[in-house]
Design a protein around this motif. Structure first.
Motif, mmCIF file in Angstrom:
data_model
loop_
_atom_site.group_PDB
_atom_site.id
_atom_site.type_symbol
_atom_site.label_atom_id
_atom_site.label_comp_id
_atom_site.label_asym_id
_atom_site.label_seq_id
_atom_site.Cartn_x
_atom_site.Cartn_y
_atom_site.Cartn_z
ATOM 1 N N GLY A 245 0.814 -1.209 0.000
ATOM 2 C CA GLY A 245 0.000 0.000 0.000
ATOM 3 C C GLY A 245 0.844 1.254 0.000
ATOM 4 N N THR A 246 1.895 1.249 0.809
ATOM 5 C CA THR A 246 2.790 2.407 0.869
ATOM 6 C C THR A 246 3.473 2.639 -0.474
ATOM 7 N N PHE A 247 3.902 1.553 -1.114
ATOM 8 C CA PHE A 247 4.561 1.668 -2.421
ATOM 9 C C PHE A 247 3.611 2.247 -3.467
ATOM 10 N N LEU A 248 2.369 1.755 -3.517
ATOM 11 C CA LEU A 248 1.412 2.233 -4.510
ATOM 12 C C LEU A 248 1.035 3.686 -4.280
ATOM 13 N N VAL A 249 0.823 4.055 -3.015
ATOM 14 C CA VAL A 249 0.470 5.447 -2.715
ATOM 15 C C VAL A 249 1.631 6.370 -3.064
ATOM 16 N N THR A 250 2.864 5.948 -2.735
ATOM 17 C CA THR A 250 4.046 6.748 -3.094
ATOM 18 C C THR A 250 4.179 6.894 -4.603
ATOM 19 N N ALA A 251 3.917 5.789 -5.303
ATOM 20 C CA ALA A 251 3.973 5.845 -6.775
ATOM 21 C C ALA A 251 2.923 6.798 -7.318
ATOM 22 N N TYR A 252 1.750 6.828 -6.671
ATOM 23 C CA TYR A 252 0.717 7.762 -7.135
ATOM 24 C C TYR A 252 1.148 9.205 -6.927
ATOM 25 N N VAL A 253 1.794 9.491 -5.797
ATOM 26 C CA VAL A 253 2.257 10.858 -5.539
ATOM 27 C C VAL A 253 3.176 11.319 -6.670
ATOM 28 N N ARG A 254 4.109 10.487 -7.064
ATOM 29 C CA ARG A 254 5.015 10.842 -8.161
ATOM 30 C C ARG A 254 4.246 10.976 -9.470
ATOM 31 N N HIS A 255 3.332 10.049 -9.703
ATOM 32 C CA HIS A 255 2.536 10.092 -10.931
ATOM 33 C C HIS A 255 1.697 11.366 -11.010
ATOM 34 N N SER A 256 1.079 11.753 -9.899
ATOM 35 C CA SER A 256 0.171 12.900 -9.918
ATOM 36 C C SER A 256 0.888 14.213 -10.206
ATOM 37 N N MET A 257 2.168 14.264 -9.902
ATOM 38 C CA MET A 257 2.925 15.487 -10.139
ATOM 39 C C MET A 257 3.400 15.612 -11.592
ATOM 40 N N ARG A 258 3.233 14.534 -12.361
ATOM 41 C CA ARG A 258 3.747 14.544 -13.729
ATOM 42 C C ARG A 258 2.658 14.774 -14.776
ATOM 43 N N ILE A 259 1.388 14.706 -14.386
ATOM 44 C CA ILE A 259 0.320 14.857 -15.365
ATOM 45 C C ILE A 259 -0.517 16.088 -15.054
ATOM 46 N N THR A 260 -1.284 16.510 -16.036
ATOM 47 C CA THR A 260 -2.047 17.759 -15.908
ATOM 48 C C THR A 260 -3.296 17.592 -15.057
ATOM 49 N N ASN A 261 -4.009 16.486 -15.243
ATOM 50 C CA ASN A 261 -5.289 16.289 -14.546
ATOM 51 C C ASN A 261 -5.272 14.977 -13.761
#
Length: 477
Positions: A245-261
Motif C-alpha cells: 500500500g505504501t509503495f502504490l500510494v508513493t507511486a501515485y504521488v510521483r505520478h500525480s505530479m507529472r500529469i495535468t489532470n
C-alpha cells in the motif's frame, strides 16, 4: 415547447439552486450514510456478543463503512455522484462529469437499494451538473450553503443511535442493514422531482493509471493497519499489505505530479488555506471520528447499558451539531476563521476528554449535557474546516478539492477508530483484564483529545483575514 435560453435559465429556473433546495436534496445521501454508520456503531457491542467475539475486532466492520471504498455522495460543493461503480471517491469528481454516458445509475445502501431507470437518466445528470454549478457561485455565504447541505446529514447522528439501539434491543440487529432502503427511495424521488438537467461541462481525460494506484494502495495500506494487532492474519501478510500500500500510494504521488489532470490533485496542497485545512482537519477528526465507536463500547460493554439506553444518550451529540449549524455563520462573521478554529480546537478537545470522567454512577443528565456540548463545539469546527478548505480554491478545481477533502475525512475517521482500538488493546496488554474494563477508557479519551488539540498548531498558521471572502459582507474590523 419554446426554446429557453441558457441566460433565461440562469436568471429564473436555477435561482433556487443557489439557496437551500439542492443542498437539502443532495444531503439525503449524507443522511443515509450517517444513519448507517451511527446505527452500526450503537449495535456493535451486541453484535460482538452474539458472534462471541471481542468488540474491538469488529472495528473492521465500522471502518469499512467509513473507508473510501464506501458508496459516495456529494460533500461540499464538488460533484460527487451517489454511484457504486467506483470503489473509492478519488474518481468521483471525474466520473460525475460523464454521467450522461451511463445508462443505469444506482442509489443504494448496504444490502438493498433503488435502481434508477434509464428513462430518468437526464434528471440524475442534472443532480451532478447542479452541484457543479454551485461551485461556480460567489463564495460569500458558502458557510450557510455548507450548513444547509449537512443539516439533513446531521439528522443521521440524532436518529441513528436511538433507532439502532431500539432495533438491536427489542428486535434483531440484522434489521439495521435494511433501514436505509426507504431513505434511498426518498433521495431518488427528490432528485426526479426537483433537479432538472443542466448542460454538460467539458471533461478532462480520466486518470486511469492514478485510479489503479491510489485505490488499491489505500485499500492495502488501511487494511493492513486495521487488522494489525487483532491476531487475524500472519505478520508477514500484514507487513506485505502495508508495504504494498505504501509503495502504490508513493507511486501515485510521483505520478500525480507529472500529469495535468490527476485523479486526486495533490497540487492543491500548495494552496495555504487548503493545506492547513487538510492537515489540521485530519488531526482534529482523528479524535472526533473515534467517538461513535468508543462511546457505545464504553456505555454498553463497561457500564452495562443496553443498546437502546446507549443510543438515547449518544444522540445528544447530534442535537448539538444541528443547533450549531444555524449559528456558525454568525460566529465566524464576528470572530473570523482563525480565531474560531484556534479557540474551538481547545474547547472541542476538552469535550472529547470529558467522557473520561464518566462512570456507571454518572447521572444520565450529566452525560447528555457533556455530549450535547461536545456536539456543538465539534460541529462548529467541522463547519469551519470544511469552509476554509475552499476559500482560495478556484472554481475549476472545486470538484478535485472536494474529492480530496472527502478522502481525507473518511481516512481520518477510519484511522481514528483504529487508533482507539489499538490503544485499548495496548492498555489491556500492559494492565491485564479485558479491553472493555472501565479503567481502560480514560487514557484513550485523553489520547484522542491530544490528537485533536494538535490541530491548533496548524490553524495557528492561518492569516487573520483567511476565509473572509466566504463570509457575507466581509467581517467587521
Amino acid at each position: 415547447m419554446a426554446h429557453v435560453s441558457q441566460g433565461h435559465d440562469d436568471g429564473g429556473r436555477f435561482r433556487h439552486f443557489r439557496g437551500k433546495t439542492v443542498p437539502l436534496i443532495v444531503a439525503t445521501a449524507l443522511l443515509m450514510e450517517n444513519i448507517d454508520s451511527t446505527v452500526l456503531s450503537t449495535s456493535l457491542p451486541q453484535i460482538a456478543r452474539d458472534l462471541d467475539t471481542d468488540p474491538i475486532h469488529l472495528k473492521l466492520v465500522l471502518t469499512s463503512y467509513l473507508r473510501p471504498c464506501r458508496f459516495h455522495t456529494c460533500l461540499g460543493l464538488g460533484c460527487r455522484p451517489v454511484w457504486r461503480k467506483t470503489d473509492f471517491p478519488p474518481g468521483d469528481g471525474r466520473i460525475c462529469n460523464r454521467l450522461d454516458r451511463l445508462r443505469h445509475v444506482q442509489f443504494t445502501g448496504n444490502l438493498g437499494g433503488c435502481a434508477y431507470p434509464a428513462g430518468h437518466r437526464r434528471r440524475h445528470d442534472g443532480a451532478g451538473r447542479t452541484v457543479d454549478r454551485l461551485a461556480r457561485t460567489p463564495k460569500q455565504g458558502l458557510v450557510n450553503g455548507l450548513a444547509w447541505l449537512t443539516v439533513p446529514a446531521l439528522v443521521g447522528p440524532v436518529l441513528g443511535p436511538p433507532l439502532g439501539g431500539f432495533i438491536t434491543t427489542y428486535f434483531d440487529w440484522r434489521w439495521i442493514f435494511l433501514i436505509n432502503i426507504p431513505i434511498a427511495a426518498l433521495g431518488v424521488l427528490l432528485v426526479t422531482l426537483f433537479i432538472p438537467k443542466l448542460p454538460l461541462a467539458p471533461t478532462a481525460r480520466f486518470d486511469a493509471a492514478g485510479f489503479w494506484l491510489v485505490g488499491p494502495g489505500l485499500a492495502a495500506l488501511l487494511g493492513g493497519l486495521a487488522i494489525a494487532g487483532l491476531g487475524q492474519a500472519p505478520f508477514l501478510v500484514i507487513g506485505a499489505m502495508v508495504i504494498t500500500g505504501t509503495f502504490l500510494v508513493t507511486a501515485y504521488v510521483r505520478h500525480s505530479m507529472r500529469i495535468t489532470n490527476p485523479l486526486v490533485d495533490l497540487r492543491l496542497l500548495f494552496i495555504p488555506t487548503f493545506r492547513i485545512a487538510a492537515i489540521g482537519g485530519t488531526l482534529f477528526r482523528l479524535g472526533g471520528g473515534a467517538l461513535p465507536f468508543l462511546l457505545p463500547l464504553m456505555l454498553q460493554a463497561s457500564f452495562g447499558l443496553n443498546a437502546f439506553q446507549s443510543g438515547m444518550l449518544t444522540f445528544a451529540s447530534g442535537f448539538g451539531a444541528i443547533l450549531m449549524k444555524f449559528i456558525a455563520q454568525s460566529i465566524l462573521q464576528r470572530f473570523g476563521f482563525r480565531n474560531v478554529l484556534l479557540v474551538n480546537a481547545g474547547l472541542s478537545a476538552a469535550m472529547i476528554l470529558a467522557p473520561a470522567g464518566f462512570t456507571s454512577a454518572t447521572p444520565y443528565w450529566a452525560m447528555v449535557g457533556v455530549l450535547f456540548l461536545g456536539g456543538i463545539f465539534r460541529s462548529l469546527q467541522f463547519t469551519s474546516i470544511n469552509a476554509i478548505a475552499y476559500a482560495d480554491v478556484e472554481s475549476a478545481k472545486m470538484g478535485s478539492a472536494t474529492s480530496f477533502n472527502a478522502v481525507l475525512q473518511q481516512l481520518s475517521a477510519s484511522i481514528g477508530i483504529s487508533i482507539a482500538a489499538l490503544a485499548l488493546q495496548t492498555i489491556q496488554h500492559l494492565t491485564g483484564g479485558t479491553t472493555t474494563d472501565p479503567a481502560h477508557f480514560p487514557p484513550v479519551f485523553a489520547l484522542l483529545a491530544l490528537l485533536s488539540l494538535g490541530s491548533a498548531i496548524w490553524f495557528w498558521r492561518l492569516a487573520s483575514t483567511a476565509g473572509d471572502l466566504l463570509l457575507e459582507n466581509g467581517r467587521p474590523r
